[in-house]
Structures are given as C-alpha cells and as structure tokens.
Design an enzyme around this catalytic site. Structure first.
Site, PDB file in Angstrom:
ATOM      1  N   HIS A  34      40.103  34.461   1.271  1.00 54.90           N
ATOM      2  CA  HIS A  34      38.663  34.419   0.980  1.00 54.90           C
ATOM      3  C   HIS A  34      37.983  35.776   1.185  1.00 54.90           C
ATOM      4  O   HIS A  34      36.885  36.002   0.674  1.00 54.90           O
ATOM      5  CB  HIS A  34      37.968  33.320   1.799  1.00 54.90           C
ATOM      6  CG  HIS A  34      37.732  33.641   3.247  1.00 54.90           C
ATOM      7  ND1 HIS A  34      38.550  33.188   4.259  1.00 54.90           N
ATOM      8  CD2 HIS A  34      36.760  34.365   3.859  1.00 54.90           C
ATOM      9  CE1 HIS A  34      38.092  33.605   5.430  1.00 54.90           C
ATOM     10  NE2 HIS A  34      36.998  34.326   5.206  1.00 54.90           N
ATOM     11  N   ASP A  64      44.958  30.374   2.562  1.00 52.95           N
ATOM     12  CA  ASP A  64      43.959  31.398   2.877  1.00 52.95           C
ATOM     13  C   ASP A  64      44.619  32.680   3.382  1.00 52.95           C
ATOM     14  O   ASP A  64      44.179  33.288   4.360  1.00 52.95           O
ATOM     15  CB  ASP A  64      42.940  30.899   3.901  1.00 52.95           C
ATOM     16  CG  ASP A  64      41.673  31.765   3.929  1.00 52.95           C
ATOM     17  OD1 ASP A  64      41.420  32.467   2.928  1.00 52.95           O
ATOM     18  OD2 ASP A  64      40.966  31.757   4.951  1.00 52.95           O
ATOM     19  N   SER A 136      37.116  37.732   9.706  1.00 51.16           N
ATOM     20  CA  SER A 136      38.092  37.025   8.878  1.00 51.16           C
ATOM     21  C   SER A 136      39.224  37.939   8.434  1.00 51.16           C
ATOM     22  O   SER A 136      38.986  39.044   7.949  1.00 51.16           O
ATOM     23  CB  SER A 136      37.412  36.425   7.648  1.00 51.16           C
ATOM     24  OG  SER A 136      36.546  35.383   7.994  1.00 51.16           O
TER      25      SER A 136
END
Length: 354
Positions: A34, A64, A136
């Site tokens: 992402h 992911d 992230s």
C-alpha cells in the site's frame, strides 16, 4: 543499532510517503504494497538526504508486501537480520524504525502484545509500540537487530495497537526473488504465481485479478505542470515527489519545497540559512532591499527563506510558461543565495541543507 539505521529508507511517491528497508541477502528494498500502490517507479531517501530512483519489482496486494530495487543506491554494510530462528513471544521488547508522517528517521519501542493476532484470516504481530502513518513498510526488530515483522497498520481509533506482518510471511514471499525480472510483477494472492503481463485473471490458478493493479495512477494536469518546471532543472520529477501535490528536492545545497497552500495557491519556498547572531542590521537591510523579484526574501522562525506564490488559476493563463520559469529559477537562485548569506553575513546553512 546506529549502523542498521542506514539501511532503513523513506519511500517517496506521488501519493504519500512510507518506510522500507534493505535486504542484503536479496539485494532488494522491502516495504508494504500500500506504500507503493499505483506506482512503478518511486524514490528512496536515506539519512544522507540523497534520493535514489527506485523500481517497483514485485507486489502482492493480498500480503501487503512489495519488493523494490534501486541500482544506484549505495549498499549499506549493516542491515536488519532476516536469517535467524528467533520467534516472537508475548512481552518481548521490539523496536520500530521508520519515518512517521514523513518526518526524519524515528525509533520507537514497545512490547509484543500478541505474536499471532488473527485479523481477516491472517496472522499479525500486535505491538504497543508507537506506529503512525509513514511507518508503514518499516522493520520491527528485536534488540539483536533481528527482523520480527514489517509494519503494516494500526487501528486509527485506538491507542497502542499496531500490527506487523510476521517474518514467516515475508520469507514465503522472498522465495520468488530469484525468479523476478526487471518487469513490474504481480504476485497472485491465491496461488503465489507471478504475473508480468496485464490480465484480469491469474494464468496459473484462474483467480480473478483487478487489472487496475497493473496500472500507474495518472497525475493531475496541475501536477504535470509543476513537474514540467522541475524538469527544467534536469531533475527527474519522480525524485522530487513527496506526497500528493507535494515536491521536495535539493538544488545544490538548498532544499526546495513546492506544495499547495490553502487549496488555492501553489507555494514554492526554500529555507536558505539560519539567522546569524551578528550583523543582523545588515542582514535585515539586505533582505528588504535586495532585488529578488519575482521571488521574495523573508524571515520565519529565525530562518531566512526565499519564496514564490501564485494562484493555481494562473497556471492556466497566458502566463503559464513565465510561471514555470519562475519556479525553476527560484531553485537556482536559492542555491546561490544561501552561499551569499554565509560569505557576506556569517550565516549558517539550515539543517535542511546538503
């Protein structure tokens, strides 16, 4: 720990920023899907403030996970350790490395709250370490520098609840590295098959595939105009992208920032120097009288800035080419002026400078 930090990078895209880390064993940068979704090329930035053009080699949206490669990136000697047998246990101390909110490199600590938290049919490491947007894709390690997981998310309405993709999940994905070419490749979330050509199904198992996963997000016409100005400086605009309609880059020693302000203005600015402790009267006089039009010198928070502001609608007027030239010239002028303030007034470069 300090040596490992040099192998953790800020990932910059036209959609936002995130974190990634280098794997020496596989010669790739590992991050979340992402973070790079909708991109085939991004840039990574290390603690040396240099940016490097980086190719998105492989993505698996279901896991992911994404793998990147930056050929010109100096390879760090010390990296996070992936080849180990340590298993996460409840109450183990963990350390999160990354660039939260696009800020400079940050380290946070916490414990493992649950080493196998089940969410949506997959297992994650739950931790109470501070995790924020921008973290992230960053590594979650133990005190020995061993990778425990990859930061993936947090609950936005809860404190101290962050989640990481476990190392064992990453290791499953790393098996494909030797099979990757230099072509953007999608990993089937159902069978793990590699798909290089755009398709609406997996050739291996027949699972339906969203063709949009192969596509790059199109930039707005406004962004294309700004990037045309950046290109005038012989800078690849990909290297300047720092989020949606936001560009940061260095022209020589000067950091240049371009962004939308108040939803109506394009603002370009450069923090040139810290105000000197002496010769302030001379500095003020220079700032007030120097001919820098159409750009403007100013002082804010004890720093000297060179800035330029135009209404976004002006980019669609008869003055478009002139405005693009002015944007490019701000960068060139900033690179000269920061040296002027050093030599003439004894000012120091800001900590943003190179």
């Amino acid at each position: 720990m300090n040596n490992i930090e040099s192998s953790v990078y800020k990932i910059n895209t036209a959609n936002g920023t995130g974190t990634g880390f280098y794997s020496r064993e596989n010669d790739i940068i590992i991050t979340n899907y992402h973070v790079v979704a909708g991109c085939h090329t991004v840039s990574v930035k290390g603690k040396d403030k240099n940016r490097y053009l980086t190719q998105v080699l492989y993505v698996n949206p279901g896991k992911d996970i994404a793998f990147l490669r930056a050929d010109s990136l100096p390879k760090p000697v010390d990296t996070v350790l992936l080849d180990h047998s340590t298993v996460s246990q409840t109450r183990d101390k963990v350390i999160v490395l990354g660039y939260p909110y696009g800020m400079p490199f940050t380290v946070t600590e916490g414990i493992v709250s649950n080493p196998r938290q089940s969410i949506g049919g997959s297992y994650f490491i739950q931790t109470d370490a501070a995790i924020n947007p921008g973290n992230s894709g960053g590594p979650v390690i133990n005190e020995k520098g061993e990778l425990m997981g990859i930061v993936t998310s947090k609950f936005s309405d809860a404190d101290n609840m962050g989640f990481a993709i476990p190392l064992e999940t990453l290791k499953e994905e790393l098996r494909v590295v030797n099979d990757l070419t230099n072509v953007f490749t999608l990993g089937c979330s159902n069978c793990g098959g590699l798909i290089e050509e755009k398709s609406d199904y997996c050739p291996n198992c027949g699972t339906n595939i969203d063709e949009k996963l192969f596509e790059e997000i199109e930039l707005s016409d406004f962004s294309l105009k700004v990037e045309a100005a950046i290109s005038k400086l012989d800078i690849n605009p990909v290297l300047a992208r720092s989020g949606r309609e936001r560009w940061y880059f260095h022209q020589g020693s000067a950091e240049i920032r371009m962004f939308v302000y108040d939803n109506n203005y394009l603002f370009a600015t450069s923090p040139l120097n810290d105000l000197p402790r002496k010769n302030l009267a001379e500095v003020y006089e220079y700032i007030l009288t120097a001919d820098t039009e159409p750009h403007r010198l100013s002082i804010s928070d004890n720093q000297i800035y060179l800035s330029y502001r135009i209404h976004i609608s002006d980019l669609y007027s008869d003055h478009t080419n002139e405005i693009l030239e002015n944007l490019a010239h701000l960068a060139i002028k900033a690179d000269a002026l920061d040296n002027t303030f050093v030599t003439k007034f004894g000012a120091e470069m800001t900590h943003y400078s190179k």
